[in-house]
Design a protein around this motif. Structure first.
Motif, PDB file in Angstrom:
ATOM      1  N   LYS A  61       0.704  -1.222   0.038  1.00 12.87           N
ATOM      2  CA  LYS A  61       0.034  -0.096   0.026  1.00 12.87           C
ATOM      3  C   LYS A  61       0.738   1.237  -0.051  1.00 12.87           C
ATOM      4  O   LYS A  61       0.479   2.177  -0.663  1.00 12.87           O
ATOM      5  CB  LYS A  61      -0.855  -0.176   1.279  1.00 12.87           C
ATOM      6  N   LEU A  94      -6.365  -5.147  -1.423  1.00 13.10           N
ATOM      7  CA  LEU A  94      -5.340  -4.478  -2.086  1.00 13.10           C
ATOM      8  C   LEU A  94      -5.936  -3.718  -3.351  1.00 13.10           C
ATOM      9  O   LEU A  94      -5.526  -2.648  -3.757  1.00 13.10           O
ATOM     10  CB  LEU A  94      -3.989  -5.223  -2.575  1.00 13.10           C
ATOM     11  N   PHE A  97      -7.846  -0.868  -2.521  1.00 11.03           N
ATOM     12  CA  PHE A  97      -7.128   0.165  -2.050  1.00 11.03           C
ATOM     13  C   PHE A  97      -6.477   0.961  -3.098  1.00 11.03           C
ATOM     14  O   PHE A  97      -6.407   2.160  -3.263  1.00 11.03           O
ATOM     15  CB  PHE A  97      -5.846  -0.320  -1.157  1.00 11.03           C
TER      16      PHE A  97
END
Length: 314
Positions: A61, A94, A97
């Protein structure tokens, strides 16, 4: 969703590390300028070259945020991230995100511990993730040499077609030109097929590839631009000679221990990305000196990537 076909050289960046093995995110803006200076059209982050499998979810991230922060105003530079392959829940996390961060696309590779037993199961894995980020380009990363999953990609395209609206294409890191050509021709070239073997680029161009993702584009992009230019001019003799230069350069990766040698090449052009994490073995100081001598014999400075003007790496 309209599928965009990417073109040119998309670099697979290394993940910059401090000496203690932690992320060196301060390098990313400079790294982006380096790729732009050498006419790369995008970056494929957290992949094999970027040690994605050795990064924590939090670190991935951080990498996504660092790259999107410095490229968000550049619509011509496409960043995609490999979100993983083993834990689908982490991949979904993910993926969401990445979409929120504003990254262009995500990529997923096959689970490599509990492997999918059929291409239909692999397609189901892709759909499980892609459906969570509708409208965001989703690529499958085909790299059987590392994940041990070698289904023909034409079978995957047939399995997902019409069922995953945001399936954009495949990053194809394999040597099966018969399969690759079939994928290029599937549904009149519907899907974006990005070539992933730098040492076979000339053959891929002849097959019909127009976009490629590669680690050596980080430090030798001018070589490949010249190769593509020669091919487009039907100057096959020059193109073959340039491909041989690429092969000679890549052979040094094998001679000096593998993927970590790429960071040694980066150090030679002026960007120190640190070392690789275990279990990858880094080059010793003595080996680095021998490596430099071998690189000199390649006339590397005549085709290596150039550093951005009036800028220094941190």
């Amino acid at each position: 969703m309209e599928i965009q076909h990417l073109g040119g050289l998309i670099a697979a960046p290394f993940t910059p590390m401090h000496k203690d093995g932690s992320l060196n995110l301060s390098v990313i803006p400079y790294y982006y300028r380096l790729l732009k200076t050498n006419q790369n059209t995008g970056a494929f982050i957290c992949g094999s070259t970027g040690e994605g499998v050795s990064l924590t979810l939090a670190e991935k991230k951080e990498m996504i945020s660092a790259w999107t922060d410095c490229t968000k105003h550049d619509n011509d530079f496409k960043v995609m991230a490999l979100i993983g392959g083993t834990c689908l829940s982490d991949c979904i996390d993910l993926a969401k995100f990445s979409k929120q961060a504003g990254i262009y696309a995500i990529s997923f590779t096959a689970p490599f511990y509990f492997k999918p037993s059929t291409v239909q199961v692999l397609a189901e894995c892709c759909k499980t993730i892609a459906d969570e980020v509708p409208g965001m380009p989703f690529y499958y990363y085909h790299i059987p040499v590392l994940n041990g999953v070698g289904f023909p990609m034409i079978d995957l395209l047939q399995a997902i077609d019409g069922d995953i609206p945001n399936f954009a294409g495949i990053k194809y890191t394999h040597e099966d030109f018969m399969d690759f050509l079939s994928c290029l021709h599937f549904k009149n070239g519907k899907y974006d097929m990005l070539w992933g073997r730098d040492e076979n680029m000339l053959a891929a161009l002849a097959t019909g590839a127009t976009g490629a993702v590669g680690s050596t584009f980080n430090y030798a992009a001018p070589l490949y631009h010249s190769l593509i230019e020669a091919f487009n001019k039907n100057d096959l003799k020059t193109a073959q000679s340039l491909q041989q230069q690429s092969i000679d350069m890549i052979r040094l990766l094998g001679k000096y221990g593998g993927i970590a040698t790429g960071k040694a090449y980066m150090k030679l052009i002026g960007l120190d990305c640190g070392g690789f994490r275990l279990p990858v073995k880094n080059m010793s100081r003595q080996s680095f000196e021998l490596f430099k001598k071998d690189v000199e014999q390649l006339n590397f400075t005549s085709f290596c990537s150039r550093m951005p003007a009036a800028a220094t790496a941190q």
